[in-house]
Design a protein around this motif. Structure first.
Motif, mmCIF file in Angstrom:
data_model
loop_
_atom_site.group_PDB
_atom_site.id
_atom_site.type_symbol
_atom_site.label_atom_id
_atom_site.label_comp_id
_atom_site.label_asym_id
_atom_site.label_seq_id
_atom_site.Cartn_x
_atom_site.Cartn_y
_atom_site.Cartn_z
ATOM 1 N N GLU A 140 -14.082 107.594 -8.217
ATOM 2 C CA GLU A 140 -15.391 108.241 -8.388
ATOM 3 C C GLU A 140 -15.515 109.457 -7.476
ATOM 4 O O GLU A 140 -15.929 110.536 -7.918
ATOM 5 C CB GLU A 140 -16.505 107.232 -8.095
ATOM 6 C CG GLU A 140 -17.891 107.721 -8.389
ATOM 7 C CD GLU A 140 -18.177 107.916 -9.872
ATOM 8 O OE1 GLU A 140 -18.957 108.835 -10.170
ATOM 9 O OE2 GLU A 140 -17.650 107.173 -10.712
ATOM 10 N N GLU A 141 -15.162 109.311 -6.217
ATOM 11 C CA GLU A 141 -15.316 110.398 -5.242
ATOM 12 C C GLU A 141 -14.466 111.620 -5.573
ATOM 13 O O GLU A 141 -14.802 112.725 -5.181
ATOM 14 C CB GLU A 141 -14.986 109.906 -3.838
ATOM 15 C CG GLU A 141 -16.073 109.041 -3.242
ATOM 16 C CD GLU A 141 -15.783 108.632 -1.812
ATOM 17 O OE1 GLU A 141 -14.598 108.646 -1.394
ATOM 18 O OE2 GLU A 141 -16.743 108.288 -1.113
ATOM 19 N N THR A 142 -13.348 111.418 -6.265
ATOM 20 C CA THR A 142 -12.478 112.541 -6.613
ATOM 21 C C THR A 142 -12.788 113.092 -8.003
ATOM 22 O O THR A 142 -12.038 113.912 -8.532
ATOM 23 C CB THR A 142 -10.988 112.142 -6.515
ATOM 24 O OG1 THR A 142 -10.758 110.977 -7.322
ATOM 25 C CG2 THR A 142 -10.578 111.871 -5.078
ATOM 26 N N GLY A 143 -13.892 112.632 -8.601
ATOM 27 C CA GLY A 143 -14.348 113.200 -9.859
ATOM 28 C C GLY A 143 -13.826 112.528 -11.119
ATOM 29 O O GLY A 143 -13.938 113.097 -12.209
ATOM 30 N N GLY A 144 -13.293 111.325 -11.010
ATOM 31 C CA GLY A 144 -12.681 110.674 -12.161
ATOM 32 C C GLY A 144 -13.623 110.032 -13.160
ATOM 33 O O GLY A 144 -13.267 109.813 -14.300
ATOM 34 N N GLU A 145 -14.833 109.682 -12.715
ATOM 35 C CA GLU A 145 -15.796 108.999 -13.577
ATOM 36 C C GLU A 145 -15.167 107.779 -14.267
ATOM 37 O O GLU A 145 -15.110 107.689 -15.489
ATOM 38 C CB GLU A 145 -16.383 109.961 -14.620
ATOM 39 C CG GLU A 145 -17.127 111.119 -13.995
ATOM 40 C CD GLU A 145 -17.699 112.098 -15.012
ATOM 41 O OE1 GLU A 145 -17.891 111.716 -16.188
ATOM 42 O OE2 GLU A 145 -17.952 113.245 -14.620
ATOM 43 N N PRO A 146 -14.701 106.794 -13.477
ATOM 44 C CA PRO A 146 -14.035 105.626 -14.074
ATOM 45 C C PRO A 146 -14.980 104.799 -14.937
ATOM 46 O O PRO A 146 -16.167 104.682 -14.639
ATOM 47 C CB PRO A 146 -13.571 104.826 -12.851
ATOM 48 C CG PRO A 146 -14.477 105.250 -11.741
ATOM 49 C CD PRO A 146 -14.800 106.688 -12.023
ATOM 50 N N ASP A 147 -14.423 104.253 -16.023
ATOM 51 C CA ASP A 147 -15.186 103.409 -16.933
ATOM 52 C C ASP A 147 -14.252 102.356 -17.522
ATOM 53 O O ASP A 147 -13.038 102.563 -17.603
ATOM 54 C CB ASP A 147 -15.805 104.250 -18.049
ATOM 55 C CG ASP A 147 -16.962 103.556 -18.765
ATOM 56 O OD1 ASP A 147 -17.367 102.450 -18.348
ATOM 57 O OD2 ASP A 147 -17.462 104.132 -19.745
ATOM 58 N N VAL A 148 -14.831 101.253 -17.950
ATOM 59 C CA VAL A 148 -14.073 100.173 -18.577
ATOM 60 C C VAL A 148 -13.627 100.634 -19.959
ATOM 61 O O VAL A 148 -14.435 101.137 -20.742
ATOM 62 C CB VAL A 148 -14.941 98.904 -18.721
ATOM 63 C CG1 VAL A 148 -14.162 97.796 -19.408
ATOM 64 C CG2 VAL A 148 -15.445 98.442 -17.374
ATOM 65 N N VAL A 149 -12.334 100.456 -20.259
ATOM 66 C CA VAL A 149 -11.821 100.855 -21.566
ATOM 67 C C VAL A 149 -11.171 99.696 -22.326
ATOM 68 O O VAL A 149 -10.888 99.822 -23.511
ATOM 69 C CB VAL A 149 -10.829 102.038 -21.465
ATOM 70 C CG1 VAL A 149 -11.522 103.284 -20.922
ATOM 71 C CG2 VAL A 149 -9.623 101.673 -20.610
ATOM 72 N N ALA A 150 -10.922 98.568 -21.649
ATOM 73 C CA ALA A 150 -10.269 97.442 -22.324
ATOM 74 C C ALA A 150 -10.381 96.176 -21.492
ATOM 75 O O ALA A 150 -10.675 96.222 -20.299
ATOM 76 C CB ALA A 150 -8.790 97.759 -22.552
ATOM 77 N N GLN A 151 -10.133 95.052 -22.170
ATOM 78 C CA GLN A 151 -10.012 93.770 -21.486
ATOM 79 C C GLN A 151 -8.783 93.066 -22.033
ATOM 80 O O GLN A 151 -8.600 92.985 -23.249
ATOM 81 C CB GLN A 151 -11.245 92.889 -21.693
ATOM 82 C CG GLN A 151 -11.113 91.563 -20.949
ATOM 83 C CD GLN A 151 -12.281 90.629 -21.160
ATOM 84 O OE1 GLN A 151 -12.994 90.713 -22.144
ATOM 85 N NE2 GLN A 151 -12.462 89.711 -20.230
ATOM 86 N N ASP A 152 -7.945 92.569 -21.132
ATOM 87 C CA ASP A 152 -6.778 91.787 -21.519
ATOM 88 C C ASP A 152 -7.255 90.386 -21.869
ATOM 89 O O ASP A 152 -7.783 89.673 -21.012
ATOM 90 C CB ASP A 152 -5.779 91.754 -20.360
ATOM 91 C CG ASP A 152 -4.477 91.068 -20.717
ATOM 92 O OD1 ASP A 152 -4.525 89.970 -21.319
ATOM 93 O OD2 ASP A 152 -3.411 91.618 -20.381
ATOM 94 N N LYS A 153 -7.088 89.990 -23.105
ATOM 95 C CA LYS A 153 -7.601 88.693 -23.573
ATOM 96 C C LYS A 153 -6.876 87.516 -22.902
ATOM 97 O O LYS A 153 -7.458 86.453 -22.735
ATOM 98 C CB LYS A 153 -7.476 88.580 -25.101
ATOM 99 C CG LYS A 153 -8.283 89.630 -25.847
ATOM 100 C CD LYS A 153 -9.765 89.549 -25.536
ATOM 101 C CE LYS A 153 -10.535 90.628 -26.255
ATOM 102 N NZ LYS A 153 -11.837 90.891 -25.686
ATOM 103 N N LYS A 154 -5.618 87.710 -22.482
ATOM 104 C CA LYS A 154 -4.872 86.622 -21.840
ATOM 105 C C LYS A 154 -5.285 86.424 -20.386
ATOM 106 O O LYS A 154 -5.513 85.314 -19.940
ATOM 107 C CB LYS A 154 -3.367 86.887 -21.913
ATOM 108 C CG LYS A 154 -2.789 86.765 -23.308
ATOM 109 C CD LYS A 154 -1.306 87.048 -23.310
ATOM 110 C CE LYS A 154 -0.767 87.004 -24.727
ATOM 111 N NZ LYS A 154 0.608 87.466 -24.813
#
Length: 187
Positions: A56-70
């Motif tokens: 976040e601090e370096t400007g990436g704007e992280p967000d959830v994109v997937a979930q591993d079902k296993k």
């Protein structure tokens, strides 16, 4: 865990608030995933929160994109429209940085990712990200380079131009103001 890589309670709260707002704003990136489950995993992972904060601090704007079902793990990608500002003008890795005799960049993409506790996106992950939106229309991002290319002195990067995703090559020691890297983190 390194105590320097731990957020205060106030920092954690602020980060979770930011991540939740982004999660709710971009629901198409994570269909079928509930914020409460993501938040519970994050609250139990102080080291992962530290890494997300670095993203976040370096400007990436992280967000959830997937979930591993296993495993149940959630994957976060940098979802900033352009390559994160705080991670541009880097060569590919430490070996490339050491090989530069003049005009060295401050750091390398691989080293910064390691320090942040994240992985640089692979070409496959980069292409998956581009399925979620239009990214890097003006910038480009280093991606994990296959060993056989890196051994010969090269590295690869990607961007989106003309509504297509392109993969290019460059000398690993090169760096440009408009090229950074995007990261992935599993929580």
């Amino acid at each position: 865990m390194n105590t320097k890589k731990k957020l205060s309670s106030a920092q954690q709260e602020e980060l979770l608030k930011t991540l939740k707002a982004r999660f709710e704003k971009h629901t198409a990136r994570h269909k079928g995933i509930e914020w409460a489950a993501v938040a519970a995993k994050l609250e139990a992972s102080a080291d992962k929160l530290w890494s997300l904060n670095a993203m976040e601090e370096t400007g990436g704007e992280p967000d959830v994109v997937a979930q591993d079902k296993k495993t149940g793990e959630y994957t976060f990608f940098d979802c900033a429209a352009e390559s994160p500002k705080g991670r541009r003008s880097t060569c590919y890795d430490g070996e490339a940085l050491a090989s530069r005799k003049e005009n060295k960049p401050e750091d390398s993409a691989i080293n910064m990712a390691e320090e942040m506790g994240i992985e640089i996106l692979t070409e496959e992950q980069y292409r998956a990200l581009q399925e979620l939106g239009k990214f890097d229309l003006k910038t480009s991002s280093w991606v994990k380079t296959p060993a056989e290319i890196r051994k010969l002195g090269g590295a690869i990067f990607c961007d989106r131009r003309y509504d297509h995703i392109f993969t290019y090559h460059n000398g690993a020691e090169s760096y440009y103001a408009a090229r950074g890297f995007r990261g992935a983190l599993k929580v």
